[in-house]
Structure formats: structure tokens, C-alpha cells
Design a protein around this motif. Structure first.
Motif, mmCIF file in Angstrom:
data_model
loop_
_atom_site.group_PDB
_atom_site.id
_atom_site.type_symbol
_atom_site.label_atom_id
_atom_site.label_comp_id
_atom_site.label_asym_id
_atom_site.label_seq_id
_atom_site.Cartn_x
_atom_site.Cartn_y
_atom_site.Cartn_z
ATOM 1 N N ARG A 97 65.921 95.246 59.674
ATOM 2 C CA ARG A 97 65.763 94.558 58.337
ATOM 3 C C ARG A 97 65.467 95.447 57.214
ATOM 4 O O ARG A 97 64.773 96.459 57.420
ATOM 5 C CB ARG A 97 64.726 93.352 58.483
ATOM 6 C CG ARG A 97 65.065 92.380 59.561
ATOM 7 C CD ARG A 97 63.699 91.686 59.791
ATOM 8 N NE ARG A 97 63.892 90.483 60.808
ATOM 9 C CZ ARG A 97 62.957 89.810 61.442
ATOM 10 N NH1 ARG A 97 61.721 90.111 61.084
ATOM 11 N NH2 ARG A 97 63.551 88.852 62.271
ATOM 12 N N ALA A 147 69.453 95.613 48.995
ATOM 13 C CA ALA A 147 68.766 94.390 49.089
ATOM 14 C C ALA A 147 67.491 94.813 47.983
ATOM 15 O O ALA A 147 66.856 93.697 47.509
ATOM 16 C CB ALA A 147 67.946 94.450 50.312
ATOM 17 N N SER A 150 60.852 94.681 48.047
ATOM 18 C CA SER A 150 59.981 93.454 48.341
ATOM 19 C C SER A 150 59.539 93.002 47.060
ATOM 20 O O SER A 150 59.164 93.635 46.271
ATOM 21 C CB SER A 150 59.094 93.440 49.258
ATOM 22 O OG SER A 150 58.397 92.137 49.135
ATOM 23 N N THR A 194 60.954 84.056 46.439
ATOM 24 C CA THR A 194 61.905 83.840 47.338
ATOM 25 C C THR A 194 63.156 82.968 47.359
ATOM 26 O O THR A 194 63.926 82.690 48.019
ATOM 27 C CB THR A 194 61.071 83.719 48.849
ATOM 28 O OG1 THR A 194 60.453 82.566 48.636
ATOM 29 C CG2 THR A 194 60.347 84.790 49.244
ATOM 30 N N HIS A 205 62.202 83.391 54.967
ATOM 31 C CA HIS A 205 62.960 84.336 54.123
ATOM 32 C C HIS A 205 62.330 85.663 54.106
ATOM 33 O O HIS A 205 62.970 86.676 54.087
ATOM 34 C CB HIS A 205 63.179 83.571 52.760
ATOM 35 C CG HIS A 205 64.022 84.524 51.853
ATOM 36 N ND1 HIS A 205 65.304 84.376 51.834
ATOM 37 C CD2 HIS A 205 63.573 85.419 50.822
ATOM 38 C CE1 HIS A 205 65.766 85.055 50.911
ATOM 39 N NE2 HIS A 205 64.863 85.928 50.385
ATOM 40 N N GLN A 208 62.743 87.612 57.566
ATOM 41 C CA GLN A 208 64.227 87.890 57.594
ATOM 42 C C GLN A 208 64.608 89.314 56.874
ATOM 43 O O GLN A 208 65.307 89.894 57.217
ATOM 44 C CB GLN A 208 65.372 86.768 57.270
ATOM 45 C CG GLN A 208 65.166 85.541 58.377
ATOM 46 C CD GLN A 208 65.769 84.295 57.607
ATOM 47 O OE1 GLN A 208 66.447 84.273 56.420
ATOM 48 N NE2 GLN A 208 65.828 83.122 58.499
ATOM 49 N N ASN A 209 63.757 89.234 55.644
ATOM 50 C CA ASN A 209 63.971 90.409 55.084
ATOM 51 C C ASN A 209 63.318 91.805 55.369
ATOM 52 O O ASN A 209 63.319 92.516 54.731
ATOM 53 C CB ASN A 209 63.984 90.168 53.500
ATOM 54 C CG ASN A 209 65.213 89.501 52.868
ATOM 55 O OD1 ASN A 209 66.068 89.974 52.775
ATOM 56 N ND2 ASN A 209 65.190 87.992 52.911
ATOM 57 N N TRP A 211 59.922 91.552 54.939
ATOM 58 C CA TRP A 211 58.708 91.797 53.664
ATOM 59 C C TRP A 211 57.510 91.516 54.357
ATOM 60 O O TRP A 211 56.383 92.056 53.612
ATOM 61 C CB TRP A 211 59.115 91.084 52.520
ATOM 62 C CG TRP A 211 60.461 91.187 51.968
ATOM 63 C CD1 TRP A 211 61.032 92.426 51.876
ATOM 64 C CD2 TRP A 211 61.171 90.392 51.049
ATOM 65 N NE1 TRP A 211 62.245 92.276 51.154
ATOM 66 C CE2 TRP A 211 62.459 91.075 50.624
ATOM 67 C CE3 TRP A 211 60.920 88.753 50.636
ATOM 68 C CZ2 TRP A 211 63.261 90.516 49.890
ATOM 69 C CZ3 TRP A 211 62.238 88.482 49.995
ATOM 70 C CH2 TRP A 211 63.105 89.421 49.339
#
Length: 212
Positions: A97, A147, A150, A194, A205, A208-209, A211
Motif C-alpha cells: 500500500r 497517491a 495521507s 476519505t 478506505h 486500503q491506502n 494510512w
């Protein structure tokens, strides 16, 4: 008296393994010990044992999973860099990730690999980080750049982590030592950032990232 001729033998690279799955940990130890220039000197199954074992075994490289019982491998990596700076940290995880990669680099890790790569790459990565190189999975590096960082503040992350098991606002407030109204504000902010509809979607969410 003359010195004996010949080159002095180079000691093997000392490796610490932190992996909670026993079969995976055993397989990694076996494969790395097959390398002539490596020796696995410590194995741990929980994140809260990493630093203590490292201080005792004095490894050259610590190979850490992220999601471990007791403590995250990322948190342990940050402490290792403070108390044992000569030990290079290499993160090896199932979860490629982008957020995890950013957090690993912030923690001082020298490398980040996912577990689906060939073992030859892992042994090579151990050698490279020991030489002072940084080793990062190229596809993951590209994903991390696209991406971005965060959007969550540390307090919003704390609140989402506390909400992950479906806890009530009152329970979350007790866990993170905040008032219920403040918890609601943090949850609302996290949901907005998010782009999700509720706290559980926000947790998914964020995870999955990478964070959380």
C-alpha cells in the motif's frame, strides 16, 4: 613470527526476522540461511519483541513485517533506528500500500518489498541495504508518488483505529481520552477527507491506502 597468508574471512550478515506466521517465518529463515553470506540470528512473531531481541542479537539487518501482534512493524522500525542505528531495516509485507511505503520511509526503513517477489530479490535486497542503498519495489514507489500523502491527522487516525471494531462513540472517546463531541468531529472530518459515507467505510478506505 610471520602472519598466515590468505584473506580474512568476512563474517556473515546477521539478520533478524519479524513475521507472525510461523510457516512463513520458518521458510524465510531457511532460505536466507542457505545464502553463504547470511545468518538469521533472531526470529520474533510479535512486534513488541522486535527491539528487545534486536538489542540482544545485534543484527545487521532487521527484516520486518508490518501487521504484527503487539506492535506495528513500522513503529518498531522507528524505534530501532533510534536505539540501534547501525541496523538497517527492510520492510517485507503482503500489503503493498502506498501509505505504508511513505510511513516506512518516514520511520527510517532502508527498503520496502512485497512478499510475492522471488527469494533471490530478498537476499539481494538484504545485501544492498547493508551497502547503504535504498531498495523499494518500483511499482509501489510509482503508486506512492501518485497517491500523495495521507490527508488524515494523527488524531483522526487514532479515532479511526479505535472505531475499527464497530465501537460506539462513547467507547471510542474512552479509548482515546477525548470527549464524545470531539470524537464526532474527528470522525466527521475523516469521513469527509476519505470521501466515504460512514466511519466503517472511512476505516476500510484508510486501511486500503495504508494510512492506518
Amino acid at each position: 613470527m610471520t602472519e598466515p597468508s590468505g584473506e580474512r574471512a568476512v563474517p556473515p550478515t546477521r539478520v533478524l526476522l519479524a513475521e507472525d506466521q510461523g510457516m512463513m517465518r520458518g521458510a524465510l529463515a531457511l532460505l536466507l540461511n542457505l545464502e553463504d553470506d547470511m545468518e538469521v540470528v533472531a526470529q520474533v512473531s510479535a512486534g513488541d519483541r522486535i527491539v528487545a531481541e534486536a538489542l540482544e542479537a545485534r543484527p545487521d539487518v532487521a527484516l520486518l513485517d508490518i501487521e504484527l501482534p503487539g506492535r506495528s512493524g513500522l513503529d518498531a522500525a522507528a524505534e530501532l533506528r533510534k536505539v540501534l542505528p547501525e541496523c538497517q531495516v527492510l520492510i517485507l509485507t503482503t500489503f503493498g500500500r502506498p501509505g505504508y511505503l511513505r510511513r516506512a520511509m518516514e520511520a527510517g526503513a532502508a527498503g520496502f518489498l512485497v512478499k510475492d517477489g522471488p527469494v533471490e530479490e530478498l537476499a539481494d535486497a538484504v545485501r544492498r541495504v547493508l551497502r547503504g542503498e535504498r531498495v523499494i519495489d518500483p511499482a509501489l514507489a510509482a503508486a506512492a508518488l501518485s497517491a500523495g500523502p495521507s490527508p488524515l491527522t494523527p488524531r483522526e487516525q487514532d479515532v479511526l483505529n479505535a472505531a475499527a471494531d464497530g465501537a460506539t462513540v462513547a467507547d471510542i472517546a474512552a479509548r482515546v481520552f477525548l470527549s464524545e463531541s470531539t470524537v464526532r468531529n474527528y470522525l466527521s472530518a475523516a469521513i469527509g477527507k476519505t470521501g466515504t459515507r460512514n466511519r466503517m467505510e472511512a476505516v476500510r478506505h484508510a486501511r486500503q491506502n495504508g494510512w492506518l
